[in-house]
Write an enzyme that holds these catalytic residues in place. Sequence first.
Site, PDB file in Angstrom:
ATOM      1  N   PHE A  76       5.365  11.477  -4.579  1.00  0.00           N
ATOM      2  CA  PHE A  76       4.108  11.529  -3.857  1.00  0.00           C
ATOM      3  C   PHE A  76       3.581  12.961  -3.726  1.00  0.00           C
ATOM      4  O   PHE A  76       2.392  13.146  -3.503  1.00  0.00           O
ATOM      5  CB  PHE A  76       4.258  10.919  -2.446  1.00  0.00           C
ATOM      6  N   ARG A 121      -1.720  -6.337   3.245  1.00  0.00           N
ATOM      7  CA  ARG A 121      -1.511  -6.315   1.798  1.00  0.00           C
ATOM      8  C   ARG A 121      -1.048  -7.672   1.290  1.00  0.00           C
ATOM      9  O   ARG A 121      -1.423  -8.101   0.200  1.00  0.00           O
ATOM     10  CB  ARG A 121      -0.477  -5.241   1.441  1.00  0.00           C
ATOM     11  N   GLU A 123      -5.755  -0.584   1.904  1.00  0.00           N
ATOM     12  CA  GLU A 123      -4.345  -0.996   2.052  1.00  0.00           C
ATOM     13  C   GLU A 123      -3.480  -0.456   0.913  1.00  0.00           C
ATOM     14  O   GLU A 123      -2.512  -1.084   0.487  1.00  0.00           O
ATOM     15  CB  GLU A 123      -4.177  -2.519   2.137  1.00  0.00           C
ATOM     16  N   LEU A 138      -6.990   3.518  11.631  1.00  0.00           N
ATOM     17  CA  LEU A 138      -5.971   4.392  11.053  1.00  0.00           C
ATOM     18  C   LEU A 138      -6.604   5.434  10.134  1.00  0.00           C
ATOM     19  O   LEU A 138      -6.412   6.634  10.308  1.00  0.00           O
ATOM     20  CB  LEU A 138      -4.938   3.566  10.278  1.00  0.00           C
ATOM     21  N   CYS A 153       1.971  -3.184   9.888  1.00  0.00           N
ATOM     22  CA  CYS A 153       0.736  -3.972   9.949  1.00  0.00           C
ATOM     23  C   CYS A 153       0.031  -3.978   8.602  1.00  0.00           C
ATOM     24  O   CYS A 153      -0.486  -5.015   8.155  1.00  0.00           O
ATOM     25  CB  CYS A 153      -0.195  -3.420  11.025  1.00  0.00           C
ATOM     26  N   LEU A 154      -0.001  -2.828   7.931  1.00  0.00           N
ATOM     27  CA  LEU A 154      -0.635  -2.748   6.622  1.00  0.00           C
ATOM     28  C   LEU A 154       0.034  -3.685   5.623  1.00  0.00           C
ATOM     29  O   LEU A 154      -0.634  -4.277   4.771  1.00  0.00           O
ATOM     30  CB  LEU A 154      -0.604  -1.312   6.098  1.00  0.00           C
TER      31      LEU A 154
END
Length: 390
Positions: free
Chosen positions: A389, A249, A369, A133, A244-245
């Site tokens: 962000f 984590r 992560e 990724l 998935c992350l």
Amino acid sequence: MTDTADLIGIDSLLSDEEKSLRADVRSFVDTAIKPNIAEWYENAVFPLEIVPEMAKLGLLGMHLQGYGCPGRTAVDYGLAALELEAGDSGLRTFVSVQGSLAMSAISKHGSEDQKNEWLAKMAAGEAIGCFGLTEPTAGSDPGSMQTFARRDGSGPDADWILNGTKRWIGLASVAKVAIIWAMTDDGVRGFVVPTDTNGFKATVIDRKLSMRASIQCEIELTDLRLPASAMLPNAKGLRGPFECLNEARYGIIWGAMGAARDSYLTALEYSQQRLQFGKPLAGYQLTQEKLVNMALEINKGTLLALQIGRLKDAGQLQPHQVSVGKLNNCREAIQICRDARAMLGGNGITLDYSPLRHANNLESVRTYEGTDEVHTLILGNHITGTPAFR
């Protein structure tokens, strides 16, 4: 014997089966990892020979169901992660990349053919996977990835052609299969890529000061051709890799406390044996204050991990709760390891003792992560309702 790392009876919250699993993994770490980890770390060696042993213990794809996977609970997986990272973050990271990232991507988003082809082999340690990724210029903002997949022709059966670069990809040089995320004309999509495909090149990143007993690579994709069936059919957009992350984590929440516990116990034992000014270091008030502060944070962090694990097993875990655990436990663990190193004095900078190795490793764990900053902003968004962000 008193467990000086468990001040509040956390063991009473675990079932006999959970404690038995923990004991098995702890024994494996004590016999297979701890006697060798200083040499592996110093020589930057990832010990492939222990992968089959991990598979026999049911550590690969531990929390996944079916297709030859162990099917254990989230708490089981967390306890295993804690014990593995008490050995070394790099070894826990292997289990995470294999199970929480590569295998989870196939399990969550793959076709039946993809699951049948890969999951059982990966659970048995016969095939190692990696998860592509992050890119050289796209870490915390994967939506800006430059890797692109285009169709070579029209129609649903047209091949895909991938070009791009991925960086900091664990295990890529020893993997048989890579999960590669790429931008397409239809947004971000995932692909199952056998690593012997023409156009796939993995180069090990060396000269590291952290995670030396682990493998990180740069992947170059050059006109890599894949059949239409290589796409993960059930992952569209960034939600696919993010799911998935979050699995990875979750393991970090537990694992960081393993590194912290091992550092604390190392400092405790040292302070009881090291004499200064005629008595053990443990007999001084400043030493006891440091040890108490370490133990308090380990107990709080382990309780946090257990609560998050119980929520996960109940199907009630929310994404922001994963950020609570990852941010807090990494932050506290790295401070504990640094404080433990200081208590060892000059001896603490050698590989005869674990705290500085753990602290160096946690610099990576704290970064991947999701950095502290990213998880802070996730929680800030949750608390205020205002994203910050950009």
